[in-house]
Write a protein that holds these residues in place. Structure first.
Motif, PDB file in Angstrom:
ATOM      1  N   VAL A 146       0.701  -1.134  -0.036  1.00 26.40           N
ATOM      2  CA  VAL A 146       0.727  -0.127   0.419  1.00 26.40           C
ATOM      3  C   VAL A 146       0.973   1.051  -0.005  1.00 26.40           C
ATOM      4  N   ILE A 147       0.854   1.747  -1.115  1.00 24.89           N
ATOM      5  CA  ILE A 147       1.164   2.978  -1.352  1.00 24.89           C
ATOM      6  C   ILE A 147       0.861   4.624  -1.383  1.00 24.89           C
ATOM      7  N   GLN A 148       0.854   5.312  -0.537  1.00 25.56           N
ATOM      8  CA  GLN A 148       0.110   6.248  -0.267  1.00 25.56           C
ATOM      9  C   GLN A 148       0.955   7.816  -0.130  1.00 25.56           C
ATOM     10  N   LEU A 149       0.388   8.927  -1.311  1.00 30.35           N
ATOM     11  CA  LEU A 149       1.434  10.230  -1.872  1.00 30.35           C
ATOM     12  C   LEU A 149       0.513  11.175  -1.755  1.00 30.35           C
ATOM     13  N   GLY A 150       0.570  11.642  -0.912  1.00 30.28           N
ATOM     14  CA  GLY A 150      -0.705  13.043  -0.854  1.00 30.28           C
ATOM     15  C   GLY A 150      -2.011  12.596  -0.594  1.00 30.28           C
ATOM     16  N   GLY A 151      -2.010  11.706   0.549  1.00 28.99           N
ATOM     17  CA  GLY A 151      -3.787  11.773   0.387  1.00 28.99           C
ATOM     18  C   GLY A 151      -3.902  10.092  -1.064  1.00 28.99           C
ATOM     19  N   THR A 152      -3.415  10.398  -1.802  1.00 31.72           N
ATOM     20  CA  THR A 152      -4.171   9.044  -2.648  1.00 31.72           C
ATOM     21  C   THR A 152      -3.272   7.554  -2.483  1.00 31.72           C
ATOM     22  N   ARG A 153      -4.024   6.746  -2.664  1.00 32.68           N
ATOM     23  CA  ARG A 153      -4.036   5.222  -2.153  1.00 32.68           C
ATOM     24  C   ARG A 153      -3.714   4.303  -3.254  1.00 32.68           C
ATOM     25  N   TYR A 154      -2.918   3.897  -3.607  1.00 33.58           N
ATOM     26  CA  TYR A 154      -2.257   2.478  -4.096  1.00 33.58           C
ATOM     27  C   TYR A 154      -2.390   1.277  -3.839  1.00 33.58           C
ATOM     28  N   ILE A 155      -2.674   0.450  -3.930  1.00 29.26           N
ATOM     29  CA  ILE A 155      -2.148  -0.837  -3.307  1.00 29.26           C
ATOM     30  C   ILE A 155      -1.800  -1.827  -4.801  1.00 29.26           C
ATOM     31  N   THR A 156      -0.373  -2.259  -4.789  1.00 32.61           N
ATOM     32  CA  THR A 156       0.246  -2.789  -5.788  1.00 32.61           C
ATOM     33  C   THR A 156       0.202  -4.632  -5.759  1.00 32.61           C
ATOM     34  N   ASP A 157      -0.094  -5.143  -6.848  1.00 37.24           N
ATOM     35  CA  ASP A 157       0.183  -6.801  -7.221  1.00 37.24           C
ATOM     36  C   ASP A 157      -0.721  -7.511  -5.745  1.00 37.24           C
ATOM     37  N   PRO A 158      -1.753  -6.789  -5.556  1.00 38.09           N
ATOM     38  CA  PRO A 158      -2.901  -6.979  -4.198  1.00 38.09           C
ATOM     39  C   PRO A 158      -2.318  -9.028  -4.807  1.00 38.09           C
ATOM     40  N   VAL A 159      -2.172  -9.749  -4.497  1.00 35.08           N
ATOM     41  CA  VAL A 159      -2.324 -11.118  -3.743  1.00 35.08           C
ATOM     42  C   VAL A 159      -2.135 -11.657  -1.926  1.00 35.08           C
ATOM     43  N   LEU A 160      -3.311 -11.885  -1.820  1.00 33.56           N
ATOM     44  CA  LEU A 160      -3.332 -11.933  -0.213  1.00 33.56           C
ATOM     45  C   LEU A 160      -3.776 -13.336   0.254  1.00 33.56           C
TER      46      LEU A 160
END
Length: 329
Positions: free
Chosen positions: A87-101
């Motif tokens: 989970v990467i958050q920059l300037g309040g925008t949140r991303y999730i990369t290659d979600p295999v959980l």
């Protein structure tokens, strides 16, 4: 030879025609990789010289219990959730990369985040680097979309054939190498970049989906998420086009035996070289400790990456978070 790209997205490299495409498949023209069945059989039939060491190695990445970051929309940070999922958050925008959980068929997950996937909220973008099952999982994607109906998907050319039936009417942009995704001007800019890898989910779909890396740019900082890659020339090329990368997230596991894995993944020493080629300030390893995908013992990538960085006298630039540990940016 055909060259494919998304005509709705800009290409940031003037001399780039698009991704080579021939006979229904994307082509990696320089030192291509193909997973020959005879090589797979060789791996399965040849005794692992590290078998005893691997069996005795019960190391797992540490898992931190706090979930405070989920409600935090104020600070820039990243959180490693295992393998290639951040989970990467920059300037309040949140991303999730290659979600295999979750676990995969015949490949159980060795270490889990301390909360169920539907608790991951506030996600604006789901990023998928390619279609391999350890980077692209139907259950995880659908759970995230249920919990985050506002989320959009940024991914690679051809991915609609894999996930189109999973995502209903979720907005999705697909990009070729050296293409920038469209997003509001106040949000980080993301560019899709080359890696040396391949794609396949079934027997007859080899390289029908493109693979690649994501570069984040926001307020003068750059962060690189490497997806899945062997060591290759585009690391230096990326560093030239995008100087002063702050953090490079690079894979360091699933490298043994090398005759099977070297065309698709990096070992720790190769990852250090890739980090240097990128010209990044800090290295954050991934793609280890979560799934048993190859012959090396579980802790070996973790130990070797520390040794390799120490030999370069750059240990202070190595970030080794536990699962669910917050790294502020």
């Amino acid at each position: 030879m055909e060259y494919r790209y998304n005509p709705d997205l800009p290409i940031i490299r003037p001399d780039w025609q698009g991704n080579p495409y021939k006979d229904g498949a994307f082509q990696y023209l320089q030192d291509p990789f193909f997973p020959e069945w005879k090589t797979v059989l060789r791996m399965l039939m040849t005794p692992n010289p590290q078998r005893r060491e691997k069996k005795a190695d019960q190391w797992r990445p540490a898992v931190l219990p706090s979930t405070d970051w989920i409600a935090n929309k104020d600070r820039d940070f990243l959180v490693w959730l295992g393998h290639a999922c951040f989970v990467i958050q920059l300037g309040g925008t949140r991303y999730i990369t290659d979600p295999v959980l979750n676990g995969m068929p015949m490949v159980p997950r060795l270490v889990h985040p301390p909360f169920p996937t539907p608790q991951i909220t506030g996600v604006d973008y789901i990023l998928i680097s390619h279609d391999h099952r350890d980077h692209c999982d139907q259950k995880s994607v659908q759970q995230l979309l249920s919990a985050n109906p506002q989320a959009k998907i940024f991914t690679s050319l051809g991915m609609e054939r894999t996930i189109g039936k999973w995502i209903d009417d979720t907005p999705m942009q697909t990009a070729g190498w050296y293409q920038q995704f469209k997003s509001p001007s106040h949000e980080p800019q993301l560019t899709f970049l080359p890696t040396r890898h391949w794609s396949r989910r079934g027997l007859f779909d080899f390289n029908q989906v493109l693979w690649g890396a994501f570069l984040f740019e926001y307020q003068g900082k750059r962060h690189y998420f490497g997806g899945d890659s062997a060591y290759h020339w585009p690391f230096a090329d990326t560093g030239e086009h995008f100087p002063d990368i702050d953090i490079a997230m690079l894979g360091i596991g699933a490298y043994a035996p090398d005759y099977m894995m070297q065309g698709a993944h990096m070992n720790p020493e190769e990852a250090v070289q890739a980090w240097q080629d990128l010209g990044a300030k800090r290295l954050l390893p991934m793609h280890y400790g979560t799934y048993d995908l190859s012959n090396e013992p579980a802790s070996e990538p973790y130990r070797r990456i520390q040794k390799a960085m120490a030999e370069q006298e750059r240990s202070h630039d190595l970030i080794l978070p536990g699962v669910n540990e917050v790294v502020y940016l």
